[in-house]
Design a protein around this motif. Sequence first.
Motif, mmCIF file in Angstrom:
data_model
loop_
_atom_site.group_PDB
_atom_site.id
_atom_site.type_symbol
_atom_site.label_atom_id
_atom_site.label_comp_id
_atom_site.label_asym_id
_atom_site.label_seq_id
_atom_site.Cartn_x
_atom_site.Cartn_y
_atom_site.Cartn_z
ATOM 1 N N UNK A 35 -12.754 42.057 -13.412
ATOM 2 C CA UNK A 35 -12.594 43.089 -14.420
ATOM 3 C C UNK A 35 -13.987 43.667 -14.642
ATOM 4 N N UNK A 36 -14.110 44.979 -14.433
ATOM 5 C CA UNK A 36 -15.396 45.651 -14.553
ATOM 6 C C UNK A 36 -15.549 46.102 -15.996
ATOM 7 N N UNK A 37 -16.529 45.522 -16.680
ATOM 8 C CA UNK A 37 -16.744 45.871 -18.077
ATOM 9 C C UNK A 37 -17.937 45.134 -18.634
ATOM 10 N N UNK A 38 -18.203 45.408 -19.878
ATOM 11 C CA UNK A 38 -19.322 44.797 -20.583
ATOM 12 C C UNK A 38 -19.208 43.280 -20.593
ATOM 13 N N UNK A 39 -20.326 42.613 -20.522
ATOM 14 C CA UNK A 39 -20.325 41.150 -20.604
ATOM 15 C C UNK A 39 -19.881 40.674 -21.983
ATOM 16 N N UNK A 40 -19.787 41.593 -22.953
ATOM 17 C CA UNK A 40 -19.263 41.237 -24.277
ATOM 18 C C UNK A 40 -17.767 40.954 -24.229
ATOM 19 N N UNK A 41 -17.091 41.464 -23.213
ATOM 20 C CA UNK A 41 -15.667 41.184 -23.060
ATOM 21 C C UNK A 41 -15.503 39.806 -22.424
ATOM 22 N N UNK A 42 -14.762 38.921 -23.069
ATOM 23 C CA UNK A 42 -14.648 37.551 -22.542
ATOM 24 C C UNK A 42 -13.971 37.460 -21.184
ATOM 25 N N UNK A 43 -13.213 38.467 -20.811
ATOM 26 C CA UNK A 43 -12.520 38.425 -19.520
ATOM 27 C C UNK A 43 -13.204 39.259 -18.452
ATOM 28 N N UNK A 44 -14.327 39.891 -18.772
ATOM 29 C CA UNK A 44 -15.072 40.669 -17.768
ATOM 30 C C UNK A 44 -15.752 39.723 -16.782
ATOM 31 N N UNK A 45 -15.990 40.234 -15.591
ATOM 32 C CA UNK A 45 -16.699 39.462 -14.580
ATOM 33 C C UNK A 45 -15.822 39.129 -13.399
ATOM 34 N N UNK A 46 -16.410 38.412 -12.466
ATOM 35 C CA UNK A 46 -15.775 38.128 -11.179
ATOM 36 C C UNK A 46 -15.239 36.698 -11.139
ATOM 37 N N UNK A 47 -14.067 36.562 -10.528
ATOM 38 C CA UNK A 47 -13.438 35.263 -10.281
ATOM 39 C C UNK A 47 -13.193 35.141 -8.782
ATOM 40 N N UNK A 48 -13.172 33.901 -8.285
ATOM 41 C CA UNK A 48 -13.103 33.706 -6.835
ATOM 42 C C UNK A 48 -11.932 32.866 -6.351
ATOM 43 N N UNK A 49 -11.140 32.302 -7.260
ATOM 44 C CA UNK A 49 -10.017 31.471 -6.841
ATOM 45 C C UNK A 49 -8.933 31.497 -7.922
ATOM 46 N N UNK A 50 -7.736 31.006 -7.612
ATOM 47 C CA UNK A 50 -6.646 31.064 -8.595
ATOM 48 C C UNK A 50 -6.967 30.373 -9.922
ATOM 49 N N UNK A 51 -7.697 29.288 -9.917
ATOM 50 C CA UNK A 51 -8.068 28.608 -11.175
ATOM 51 C C UNK A 51 -8.901 29.542 -12.051
ATOM 52 N N UNK A 52 -9.864 30.216 -11.447
ATOM 53 C CA UNK A 52 -10.693 31.150 -12.211
ATOM 54 C C UNK A 52 -9.879 32.361 -12.675
#
Length: 128
Positions: A35-52
């Motif tokens: 999810x591309x967005x501010x680091x203030x958003x708890x769900x922003x950032x990159x995940x690499x596997x189903x657990x993440x």
Amino acid sequence: MGTATTIVKQVYEAFGRGDVPAILNLIADEVDWEFVGSTNLPYAGRRKNPKEVADFFAAVAQSEDIHAFEPREFIEANEHITVLGWEDTTVRDTNKKFESEWIHVFTVKNGKITRWRGFLNTAAHYGL
């Protein structure tokens, strides 16, 4: 409508039911999910596997109360599916309601989602 679009529609159907395990069954063991967005958003950032990715959905549920979530248009280009949609949401921390159009871009290979990007109006999220 191709196989990739069918798989992506299954994701939204499962999301509408709150069935995260069904979504995870459609994700490759190695995925590029962001999810591309501010680091203030708890769900922003990159995940690499189903657990993440499961952690992503938990963060969304913890931070937002989604009243309406509507995928409105599916644009297919072979294995790439772009989805245009809209949501009506309340941010739990601030109790502020916002509406936003959003865009999700999927890549589906061998029947599994290998890449996802999500974008929404984060300024609306913060009441700006």
